[in-house]
Design an enzyme around this catalytic site. Structure first.
Site, PDB file in Angstrom:
ATOM      1  CD  GLU A   1     -16.777 -19.615  -5.214  1.00  0.00           C
ATOM      2  OE1 GLU A   1     -17.162 -19.595  -6.395  1.00  0.00           O
ATOM      3  OE2 GLU A   1     -15.585 -19.755  -4.882  1.00  0.00           O
TER       4      GLU A   1
ATOM      5  N   GLY B   1     -14.137 -26.070 -10.926  1.00  0.00           N
ATOM      6  CA  GLY B   1     -13.756 -26.846 -12.102  1.00  0.00           C
ATOM      7  C   GLY B   1     -14.545 -28.142 -12.135  1.00  0.00           C
TER       8      GLY B   1
ATOM      9  CG  ASN C   1     -16.579 -21.966 -17.174  1.00  0.00           C
ATOM     10  OD1 ASN C   1     -15.862 -21.615 -16.243  1.00  0.00           O
ATOM     11  ND2 ASN C   1     -17.696 -22.636 -16.992  1.00  0.00           N
TER      12      ASN C   1
ATOM     13  N   PRO D   1      -4.423 -19.763 -12.123  1.00  0.00           N
ATOM     14  CG  PRO D   1      -3.696 -18.137 -13.659  1.00  0.00           C
ATOM     15  CD  PRO D   1      -3.297 -18.846 -12.378  1.00  0.00           C
TER      16      PRO D   1
ATOM     17  CB  CYS E   1     -20.947 -24.815 -13.735  1.00  0.00           C
ATOM     18  SG  CYS E   1     -21.077 -23.163 -13.029  1.00  0.00           S
TER      19      CYS E   1
ATOM     20  CD  GLU F   1     -19.313 -22.967  -5.860  1.00  0.00           C
ATOM     21  OE1 GLU F   1     -20.163 -23.483  -6.607  1.00  0.00           O
ATOM     22  OE2 GLU F   1     -19.611 -22.407  -4.792  1.00  0.00           O
TER      23      GLU F   1
HETATM   24  P1  NAP Z   1     -10.909 -28.708 -14.919  1.00  0.00           P
HETATM   25  O1  NAP Z   1     -10.267 -29.507 -15.967  1.00  0.00           O
HETATM   26  O2  NAP Z   1     -11.257 -29.360 -13.647  1.00  0.00           O
HETATM   27  O3  NAP Z   1      -9.919 -27.478 -14.672  1.00  0.00           O
HETATM   28  C1  NAP Z   1     -10.208 -26.457 -13.738  1.00  0.00           C
HETATM   29  C2  NAP Z   1      -8.928 -25.970 -13.122  1.00  0.00           C
HETATM   30  O4  NAP Z   1      -8.312 -27.068 -12.441  1.00  0.00           O
HETATM   31  C3  NAP Z   1      -7.899 -25.456 -14.125  1.00  0.00           C
HETATM   32  O5  NAP Z   1      -7.218 -24.370 -13.558  1.00  0.00           O
HETATM   33  C4  NAP Z   1      -6.970 -26.653 -14.279  1.00  0.00           C
HETATM   34  O6  NAP Z   1      -5.655 -26.282 -14.621  1.00  0.00           O
HETATM   35  C5  NAP Z   1      -6.979 -27.190 -12.879  1.00  0.00           C
HETATM   36  N1  NAP Z   1      -6.582 -28.589 -12.761  1.00  0.00           N
HETATM   37  C6  NAP Z   1      -6.893 -29.616 -13.574  1.00  0.00           C
HETATM   38  N2  NAP Z   1      -6.325 -30.764 -13.113  1.00  0.00           N
HETATM   39  C7  NAP Z   1      -5.639 -30.440 -11.977  1.00  0.00           C
HETATM   40  C8  NAP Z   1      -4.828 -31.159 -11.048  1.00  0.00           C
HETATM   41  N3  NAP Z   1      -4.609 -32.459 -11.170  1.00  0.00           N
HETATM   42  N4  NAP Z   1      -4.274 -30.470 -10.030  1.00  0.00           N
HETATM   43  C9  NAP Z   1      -4.477 -29.155  -9.880  1.00  0.00           C
HETATM   44  N5  NAP Z   1      -5.231 -28.412 -10.724  1.00  0.00           N
HETATM   45  C10 NAP Z   1      -5.813 -29.045 -11.757  1.00  0.00           C
HETATM   46  O7  NAP Z   1     -12.246 -28.024 -15.429  1.00  0.00           O
HETATM   47  P2  NAP Z   1     -12.482 -27.152 -16.728  1.00  0.00           P
HETATM   48  O8  NAP Z   1     -12.721 -28.017 -17.903  1.00  0.00           O
HETATM   49  O9  NAP Z   1     -11.405 -26.117 -16.843  1.00  0.00           O
HETATM   50  O10 NAP Z   1     -13.787 -26.365 -16.293  1.00  0.00           O
HETATM   51  C11 NAP Z   1     -15.043 -26.804 -16.599  1.00  0.00           C
HETATM   52  C12 NAP Z   1     -15.698 -27.443 -15.388  1.00  0.00           C
HETATM   53  O11 NAP Z   1     -15.816 -26.466 -14.348  1.00  0.00           O
HETATM   54  C13 NAP Z   1     -17.106 -27.893 -15.673  1.00  0.00           C
HETATM   55  O12 NAP Z   1     -17.355 -29.138 -15.083  1.00  0.00           O
HETATM   56  C14 NAP Z   1     -17.952 -26.809 -15.014  1.00  0.00           C
HETATM   57  O13 NAP Z   1     -19.250 -27.241 -14.662  1.00  0.00           O
HETATM   58  C15 NAP Z   1     -17.131 -26.470 -13.830  1.00  0.00           C
HETATM   59  N6  NAP Z   1     -17.485 -25.140 -13.320  1.00  0.00           N
HETATM   60  C16 NAP Z   1     -18.150 -25.085 -12.134  1.00  0.00           C
HETATM   61  C17 NAP Z   1     -18.541 -23.854 -11.636  1.00  0.00           C
HETATM   62  C18 NAP Z   1     -19.295 -23.758 -10.352  1.00  0.00           C
HETATM   63  O14 NAP Z   1     -19.398 -22.665  -9.810  1.00  0.00           O
HETATM   64  N7  NAP Z   1     -19.833 -24.843  -9.820  1.00  0.00           N
HETATM   65  C19 NAP Z   1     -18.228 -22.687 -12.337  1.00  0.00           C
HETATM   66  C20 NAP Z   1     -17.545 -22.786 -13.544  1.00  0.00           C
HETATM   67  C21 NAP Z   1     -17.171 -24.044 -14.011  1.00  0.00           C
HETATM   68  P3  NAP Z   1      -5.079 -26.362 -16.128  1.00  0.00           P
HETATM   69  O15 NAP Z   1      -5.839 -25.360 -16.919  1.00  0.00           O
HETATM   70  O16 NAP Z   1      -3.651 -25.997 -15.952  1.00  0.00           O
HETATM   71  O17 NAP Z   1      -5.303 -27.769 -16.583  1.00  0.00           O
END
Ligand code: NAP
Length: 478
Positions: free
Chosen positions: A458, A227, A149, A173, A284, A250
């Site tokens: 961060e 994530g 995102n 990434p 997020c 995060e």
């Molecule tokens: P996600 O599914 O958790 O994916 C985030 C990252 O983790 C991606 O690079 C993904 O890789 C990787 N990943 C997923 N499963 C994994 C595993 N089993 N082992 C290692 N890596 C793994 O989250 P998203 O849908 O991309 O992002 C949205 C979420 O991020 C929301 O909940 C949002 O609130 C949160 N977010 C938080 C912040 C903050 O600062 N707190 C900022 C931005 C977003 P792949 O793409 O290869 O699956």
């Protein structure tokens, strides 16, 4: 800046027999095909980062800052291309993408400067024969996993402080938006970041295997993840359970935005739109739910629905577009399901409430009235352009609804009463509270959450500490 579609390990552009498609979410066109790497290449990248570490860590902060400043200058020189790339693979409108590119670059500038001030302390002694000091040292090899995102800023918010502190880093990434990460690698190479200091391992099919290497490798001393909460919990546990590495998480949010009766309603409408609809609701810190005091509920909801119905939806590349596509078909299906459930349970769509004609992955900006605390749109992160409105009668009730969640990332409220502003800011269980403003993030503030929204901060001075060890030294025998 060229469109880079190979991975970047140990200063080399790495190709692979197996590649995966990067898709433009606005059109579903294939933009590029990127190497689908796995555990073996990740181990190579970790080994390269480990080899590069001593020379990088022993440079002075000022020497590292010169290289990081060059990296930052190149990002600024290429800002429009970076913005187009972010829009192309992530979908956000071009003006927002440009904002993200500037925001992303700002972390590199900030931490290059901040690392020059990584001071230790002298501690007054307790024994005449001893002298005590602390020194700050880089944590070591770092690993980072980032979400789609913010394809650029979530990387620089980690790589900026890591490199400034004297650490090397291996980045995985997201599979949806790897191209911005690879563009950053090209700019790092041009800026003179030495081979092995910044590595990018791309993947689509081997995400878990790569995560396992990054979490469990004894060479990696710090793991930083942005994530979802579910994935973050699992990876954080793996890091601690295997090698007790330092962890920053995060994670997800469920931000409340409270509009009190003493608010400036027009400002609150503007702030709610800025917070809720940025990146089509896919941040997020997006206001997930909007709590409105009973006496102004009707006036506020009408003004909000009028303004939301005028938001321009379309391909982020087009002039004036304010709402782009959602990232993928899964995201659209989730939003459709959550809105259908809410309407089935008595909510009313004041505007939107369905997919948008702009294309398969577009959802119409939506305002839902009559939302209750039990509905999923109040309890879970929606990650789409849907604003649920919940009515409250007292300040205590608003705080209770706002804090009734396992998340604690960002909270917002609108009020003109200075006493209430202080009181409510203290009572909200959120790592970041924004008063009378829907947007707040930048490089100088400590960004991060409480509860299940994560660990660590961060940005700000706190962001550098995450990549530094505090070492105590005793000078004895005086
Ligand atoms: P996600 O599914 O958790 O994916 C985030 C990252 O983790 C991606 O690079 C993904 O890789 C990787 N990943 C997923 N499963 C994994 C595993 N089993 N082992 C290692 N890596 C793994 O989250 P998203 O849908 O991309 O992002 C949205 C979420 O991020 C929301 O909940 C949002 O609130 C949160 N977010 C938080 C912040 C903050 O600062 N707190 C900022 C931005 C977003 P792949 O793409 O290869 O699956």
């Amino acid at each position: 800046m060229n469109l880079r579609s190979d991975a970047y390990i140990d200063g080399q552009w790495r190709t692979a027999a197996h590649r995966f498609d990067v898709i433009n979410p606005a059109t579903q066109d294939v933009i590029a095909r990127v190497p689908d790497l796995g555990a073996a290449e990740t181990e190579e990248a970790v080994a390269a980062a480990d080899r590069a570490l001593p020379a990088w860590a022993t440079k002075t902060a000022k020497e590292r800052a010169v290289i990081l400043r060059a990296w930052y200058d190149l990002m600024i020189a290429e800002i429009d291309r970076l913005a187009r790339l972010i829009t192309l693979e992530g979908g956000k409108p071009l003006a927002e993408a440009r904002g993200e590119a500037l925001y992303g670059a700002s972390f590199v500038e900030w931490f290059a400067e901040e690392a020059k001030r990584a001071y230790g302390r002298t501690i007054p002694t307790t024994t005449a024969t001893r002298r005590y000091v602390t020194i700050k040292q880089p944590v070591g090899v770092c690993a980072a996993i980032t979400p789609w995102n913010f394809p650029m800023a979530m990387i620089t918010r980690k790589a900026g402080p890591a490199l400034a502190a004297g650490c090397s880093i291996v980045l995985k990434p997201p599979s949806q938006t790897p191209l911005t990460a690879l563009a950053l690698a090209e700019l790092a190479e041009r800026a003179g970041v030495p081979a092995g200091v910044f590595n990018v391992v791309t993947t689509h099919s081997h995400t878990s295997a790569i995560g396992k290497v990054l979490c469990e490798s004894p060479l990696v001393r710090k793991f930083s993840f942005t994530g979802s909460t579910d994935v973050g919990k699992r990876l954080g546990s793996a890091c601690v359970g295997s090698t007790v590495k330092r962890v920053s998480l995060e994670l997800g949010g469920n931000a409340p935005l409270i509009v009190f009766a003493d608010a400036d309603i027009d400002k609150a409408v503007k702030g709610a739109i800025a917070s809720k609809f940025r990146n089509a609701g896919q941040t997020c810190v997006c206001a997930n739910r909007i709590l409105v005091e009973d006496s102004i509920y009707d006036a506020f909801s009408k003004k909000l629905a009028d303004a939301v119905s005028k938001l321009k939806v379309g391909d982020g590349k087009a002039e004036g577009v304010e709402i782009g596509p959602l990232i993928d078909a899964h995201a659209i299906a989730k939003v459709e399901q959550m809105v259908a459930e809410a309407i089935g349970a008595g909510a009313v769509a004041l505007t939107g409430g369905k997919k948008h004609a702009a294309g398969a992955q577009f959802y119409a900006p939506t305002v839902l009235a009559n939302v209750t605390r039990e509905m999923r749109v109040n309890r879970e992160e929606i990650f789409g352009p849907v604003a649920p409105l919940i009515r409250f009668k007292t300040e205590d009730e608003a705080i209770a609804i706002a804090n009734d969640t396992e998340f604690g990332l960002a909270g917002y409220f609108f009020s003109q009463d200075v006493n209430r502003c202080w009181r409510v800011a203290e009572r909200l269980d959120y790592g970041m509270v924004s008063i009378n403003d829907g947007i707040f993030s930048n490089e100088v503030i400590p960004f991060g959450g409480m509860k299940e929204s994560g660990l660590g901060r961060e940005g700000g001075v706190e962001g550098l500490e995450e990549y530094l060890e505090t070492k105590f030294v005793n000078f004895g025998g005086f």
